[in-house]
Design a protein around this motif. Sequence first.
Motif, PDB file in Angstrom:
ATOM      1  N   GLU A 162     -23.003 -22.329  66.875  1.00 12.95           N
ATOM      2  CA  GLU A 162     -22.805 -22.330  65.432  1.00 12.95           C
ATOM      3  C   GLU A 162     -21.991 -23.559  65.020  1.00 12.95           C
ATOM      4  O   GLU A 162     -21.030 -23.940  65.697  1.00 12.95           O
ATOM      5  CB  GLU A 162     -22.068 -21.055  65.007  1.00 12.95           C
ATOM      6  N   HIS A 163     -22.404 -24.181  63.934  1.00  9.63           N
ATOM      7  CA  HIS A 163     -21.712 -25.328  63.320  1.00  9.63           C
ATOM      8  C   HIS A 163     -21.848 -26.622  64.109  1.00  9.63           C
ATOM      9  O   HIS A 163     -21.148 -27.597  63.823  1.00  9.63           O
ATOM     10  CB  HIS A 163     -20.220 -25.035  63.096  1.00  9.63           C
ATOM     11  N   ARG A 164     -22.724 -26.661  65.113  1.00 14.75           N
ATOM     12  CA  ARG A 164     -22.912 -27.869  65.915  1.00 14.75           C
ATOM     13  C   ARG A 164     -24.408 -28.203  65.948  1.00 14.75           C
ATOM     14  O   ARG A 164     -25.123 -27.740  66.821  1.00 14.75           O
ATOM     15  CB  ARG A 164     -22.351 -27.660  67.318  1.00 14.75           C
ATOM     16  N   LEU A 165     -24.858 -28.970  64.974  1.00  6.84           N
ATOM     17  CA  LEU A 165     -26.281 -29.268  64.792  1.00  6.84           C
ATOM     18  C   LEU A 165     -27.110 -27.994  64.913  1.00  6.84           C
ATOM     19  O   LEU A 165     -28.136 -27.953  65.586  1.00  6.84           O
ATOM     20  CB  LEU A 165     -26.740 -30.324  65.807  1.00  6.84           C
ATOM     21  N   GLU A 166     -26.652 -26.976  64.228  1.00  2.00           N
ATOM     22  CA  GLU A 166     -27.274 -25.651  64.258  1.00  2.00           C
ATOM     23  C   GLU A 166     -28.415 -25.579  63.237  1.00  2.00           C
ATOM     24  O   GLU A 166     -28.180 -25.737  62.036  1.00  2.00           O
ATOM     25  CB  GLU A 166     -26.213 -24.602  63.932  1.00  2.00           C
ATOM     26  N   PRO A 167     -29.638 -25.345  63.674  1.00  2.00           N
ATOM     27  CA  PRO A 167     -30.725 -25.161  62.702  1.00  2.00           C
ATOM     28  C   PRO A 167     -30.424 -23.938  61.821  1.00  2.00           C
ATOM     29  O   PRO A 167     -30.059 -22.871  62.326  1.00  2.00           O
ATOM     30  CB  PRO A 167     -31.950 -24.913  63.585  1.00  2.00           C
ATOM     31  N   CYS A 168     -30.584 -24.096  60.510  1.00  4.02           N
ATOM     32  CA  CYS A 168     -30.206 -22.967  59.649  1.00  4.02           C
ATOM     33  C   CYS A 168     -31.209 -22.714  58.526  1.00  4.02           C
ATOM     34  O   CYS A 168     -30.878 -22.048  57.537  1.00  4.02           O
ATOM     35  CB  CYS A 168     -28.799 -23.161  59.084  1.00  4.02           C
ATOM     36  N   GLY A 169     -32.433 -23.199  58.666  1.00 10.52           N
ATOM     37  CA  GLY A 169     -33.445 -22.833  57.686  1.00 10.52           C
ATOM     38  C   GLY A 169     -34.385 -23.977  57.360  1.00 10.52           C
ATOM     39  O   GLY A 169     -34.143 -25.139  57.697  1.00 10.52           O
ATOM     40  N   THR A 170     -35.486 -23.614  56.700  1.00 11.98           N
ATOM     41  CA  THR A 170     -36.485 -24.586  56.248  1.00 11.98           C
ATOM     42  C   THR A 170     -36.892 -24.244  54.826  1.00 11.98           C
ATOM     43  O   THR A 170     -37.150 -23.076  54.508  1.00 11.98           O
ATOM     44  CB  THR A 170     -37.725 -24.559  57.165  1.00 11.98           C
ATOM     45  N   ILE A 171     -36.905 -25.257  53.968  1.00  8.68           N
ATOM     46  CA  ILE A 171     -37.303 -25.076  52.568  1.00  8.68           C
ATOM     47  C   ILE A 171     -38.384 -26.113  52.249  1.00  8.68           C
ATOM     48  O   ILE A 171     -38.127 -27.321  52.328  1.00  8.68           O
ATOM     49  CB  ILE A 171     -36.113 -25.254  51.601  1.00  8.68           C
ATOM     50  N   ASN A 172     -39.595 -25.633  51.936  1.00  8.37           N
ATOM     51  CA  ASN A 172     -40.702 -26.530  51.553  1.00  8.37           C
ATOM     52  C   ASN A 172     -40.897 -27.661  52.558  1.00  8.37           C
ATOM     53  O   ASN A 172     -41.059 -28.837  52.186  1.00  8.37           O
ATOM     54  CB  ASN A 172     -40.452 -27.104  50.155  1.00  8.37           C
TER      55      ASN A 172
END
Length: 488
Positions: free
Chosen positions: A348-358
């Motif tokens: 967490e908080h280290r180049l953590e993927p957190c979502g995709t929008i469009n």
Amino acid sequence: MDTIKGTKAAPVDLGDVLVLGLGKSGRAVALYCLDLLGTRAKSLTIAAGEMSDEAFAFARSCEDRGAKVFFEQYTFDGSYDLCIASPGISQFSRFYENAAKVSREVISEVEFAWRESPAESSWIAVTGTNGKTTTTTLITHIFQAAGARVAAVGNIGNTAITAVGAHAADVYVVEVSSFQLASMSQFAPQVAVLLNITPDHLYWHMTFDAYVEAKKNVYRNLGQTQGTLVIDATCPVTRQCLEQLAECQDGGFDVVALGGASGIEGVAASEPLFAGKPGMTDAGAFRRQGRLVCRIAGQDHDLADAGELNIKGEHNVSNALAAAAAALAFGLSDQAVAEGLRTFRPLEHRLEPCGTINGVEFFNDSKATNVDATLKALSAFKPGEPIFLLGGHDKGTDLAELVQECEKICKAVVCFGAAAERFMAAFATSGLTHVQEEHLEDALDRAILMAEPGDCVVLSPACASFDEFDSFEHRGKVFKGLVSFRCN
């Protein structure tokens, strides 16, 4: 001083104990020592520092059990046999200096825990300006995958003394900050990992030289365990430490160099440095034709393809090699190490993927609280792909290299927070698109408007968080929440 048989170096008689500071580690030490009052501890005094409701309630419970507690008093009456200092208290502060004057010795909580731990327990210590937590967690993951009884402790958030008191592990992997290392004297791990050293925490250490000297404490006693030092040979400062070792090293411990002066590729850097040194063998860790390879005692261990790692970035290749070298030096098998490398997931908080929008990917790198950490994050992306969110509580560090690398890699940058104006001024002469917003949420919304499918938006602030948030964790969680809300 007589020590308890079967421990690393636990005194039979602790005498009069002073606990300096009542943060997380201070509370853990206080609870441990309260159980020793009347036996190994003659008295327990807690210099709690600043008053808070939480600290006051804890102090009252300690007093009920026989401790003496005082707040906001920075001079001391009497004398103490042992002072255990919280890492947040600088060696150069009046509070620390006054405590040292009345104490026979001052040590950190990690040193105290190591002394109290069983003689047969093993310790792996990890330090460096950036990459400590990822490397510590990855080493722990590798050992867990191998079936070892292991605990990650120290600066990672879990106090070492609590784990030792609970007999939680046979192997302790400890993330040690420069603050903790500054008050080390006897600490002697089986494996020490020294990653990069770049300017940071100078408000605490006063000078960069003092910061570097504190970091060196991670390996000063390695000869006592005939252990192994894994050290970054790509960073100029740690490479200088390595070169100094090459001049005086007498074979008291092994050295594994991560890469060399030209980077992480190629042969072991120890070859030219340690050639002909008594007791030294060819050792190093490097990437060769895309493969992660560790050379231990002259034997190559080909472990995995760098593309198999689930953690992004060139810096994480180095972190993975450091973790692998530490595990192999400890004696784990190639198979166990390779499996651990392949199955480890981003923190967490280290180049953590957190979502995709469009079609736009979002990454939370809130842990990047200094320029060097953000530079490492930039190396994880293709040129023209990312929009970086920069800003927060300004550390006042030089921004020239950051601007230069952002120009090479970024599509744009969005500057926000208290540091925004200085960051904008630094980008003023660059050709890179750079815009300013007041808050993180505003910066995220501006980046979303600027991004196109295939781009990515990266929170990697190069600043502390304290202008708008309680911590980098708080900032990262807010960012992920904002992204998640916009995904729905």
